[in-house]
Enzyme design. Structure first.
Site, PDB file in Angstrom:
ATOM      1  CE  LYS A   1      -3.838  -2.370   2.287  1.00 39.76           C
ATOM      2  NZ  LYS A   1      -4.636  -2.615   3.499  1.00 39.76           N
TER       3      LYS A   1
ATOM      4  CG  ASP B   1      -9.335   0.159   5.283  1.00 41.99           C
ATOM      5  OD1 ASP B   1      -9.100  -0.318   4.153  1.00 41.99           O
ATOM      6  OD2 ASP B   1      -8.558   0.048   6.248  1.00 41.99           O
TER       7      ASP B   1
ATOM      8  CD  GLN C   1      -3.461  -4.371   6.483  1.00 43.05           C
ATOM      9  OE1 GLN C   1      -3.583  -3.286   5.906  1.00 43.05           O
ATOM     10  NE2 GLN C   1      -3.902  -5.496   5.967  1.00 43.05           N
TER      11      GLN C   1
HETATM   12  N1  GUN Z   1      -6.987  -6.714   6.298  1.00 42.15           N
HETATM   13  C1  GUN Z   1      -7.395  -7.437   5.231  1.00 42.15           C
HETATM   14  N2  GUN Z   1      -7.929  -6.632   4.290  1.00 42.15           N
HETATM   15  C2  GUN Z   1      -7.860  -5.380   4.780  1.00 42.15           C
HETATM   16  C3  GUN Z   1      -8.256  -4.112   4.267  1.00 42.15           C
HETATM   17  O1  GUN Z   1      -8.804  -3.969   3.167  1.00 42.15           O
HETATM   18  N3  GUN Z   1      -7.994  -3.042   5.063  1.00 42.15           N
HETATM   19  C4  GUN Z   1      -7.406  -3.176   6.281  1.00 42.15           C
HETATM   20  N4  GUN Z   1      -7.220  -2.065   7.002  1.00 42.15           N
HETATM   21  N5  GUN Z   1      -7.050  -4.332   6.793  1.00 42.15           N
HETATM   22  C5  GUN Z   1      -7.270  -5.432   6.035  1.00 42.15           C
END
Ligand code: GUN
Length: 293
Positions: free
Chosen positions: A51, A118, A95
């Protein structure tokens, strides 16, 4: 047809990069994403690193905040509050999963909805359900963009979503039953308690597999000509690879690809589009925060 995430993601990324350059040139402010990573879960490390790297590649600034897995919920909440009130930060991402002693619900609710890139905050989920302007969670957003890129309409079709997580299955089921471009179908949401899941799956024109069980969807479960979207990304030990593991999807690609009219590979499919969803949300947050006034 192979729904190649590398192709769809590269095209989308180029557009984001161009729009960012224009906006930064005009307003002299750079979109800025703050990512919080708690602990050192291997998969989470990889996702967050990707990311951050992608942010840099499209011209965003990114800040990675690493916290020990012993961090208290209050300390994490304080970190979020600081980012909420920092005018230079447009998007905040924590995350998941978090260590067991921290309530994910409390953390998600602490992120200001205008910075919730998110799209997990209850207010943004509520807006999604009602078809209002919101941040669409990155993976479902990426899947919609994938359908759009490869011109796969869902209007009048039957979509079966497997998995009811807040991150993928639940929002995907809502989006696919909305009245929006590429999300306008009849939806069945299957999960671990669904009786005779295969019979539902066999009815599907579009299958979205997001349950996290490697190779779960077999060719006997899918209709000839179905579109198959594989969200699974399970790490399986493989000593023949350099990393010591390989990534396996929720679909038995080898056999299902022979029946499907279109299918996403793993890796190289939905995962790459998830990043695009996040980048688009970050740019949207930036525009709303800076260009509204
Ligand atoms: N863990 C698995 N997928 C995601 C996501 O799309 N965003 C976040 N913050 N954590 C995750």
């Amino acid at each position: 047809m192979l729904l190649d995430g590398r192709i769809a993601a590269a095209a989308a990324k180029q557009l984001i990069k161009e729009e960012t350059a224009l906006l930064v040139g005009q307003y002299k402010i750079t979109p800025h994403l703050a990512a919080i990573l708690v602990g050192n879960n291997g998969a989470s490390e990889t996702y967050v690193a990707s990311k951050v790297k992608n942010c840099e590649e499209v011209g965003f600034t990114s800040t990675l905040i690493r916290l020990e897995d012993t961090v208290s919920e209050n300390e994490l909440l304080a970190t979020i509050q600081k980012l909420n009130s920092d005018a230079e930060i447009n998007g905040i991402l924590v995350q998941l999963p978090l260590p067991k002693h921290i309530s994910e619900a409390n953390i998600i609710e602490a992120i200001h909805p205008s910075k919730d890139v998110d799209g997990f905050h209850p207010m943004n989920v509520g807006r999604l359900v009602q078809g209002l302007d919101t941040f669409i969670p990155a993976t479902p957003y990426g899947i919609l963009l994938m359908l759009e890129h490869f011109k796969i309409p869902s209007k009048g079709k039957h979509t079966v979503v497997i998995g009811r997580s807040n991150i993928v299955g639940r929002p995907m089921s809502i989006l696919m039953s909305s009245n929006i471009p590429f999300g306008n179908s009849t939806v069945t949401l299957c999960h671990s308690q669904t009786a005779d899941l295969a019979s539902h799956c066999l009815q599907a024109d579009i299958v979205v597999a997001a349950l996290g069980i490697p190779g779960f969807v077999k060719s006997t479960m899918v209709k000839e000509g179905a579109v198959i979207i594989d969200v699974g990304i399970t790490r399986v030990i493989d000593t023949t690879t350099k990393k010591g593991y390989k990534i396996i999807g929720d679909v038995d690609f080898e056999e299902v690809s022979k029946k499907a009219s279109a299918i996403t590979p793993v890796p190289g499919g939905v995962g790459l589009m998830t990043i695009i969803g996040l980048l688009k949300n970050t740019l949207l947050a930036y525009k709303k925060q800076h260009l509204a006034n």
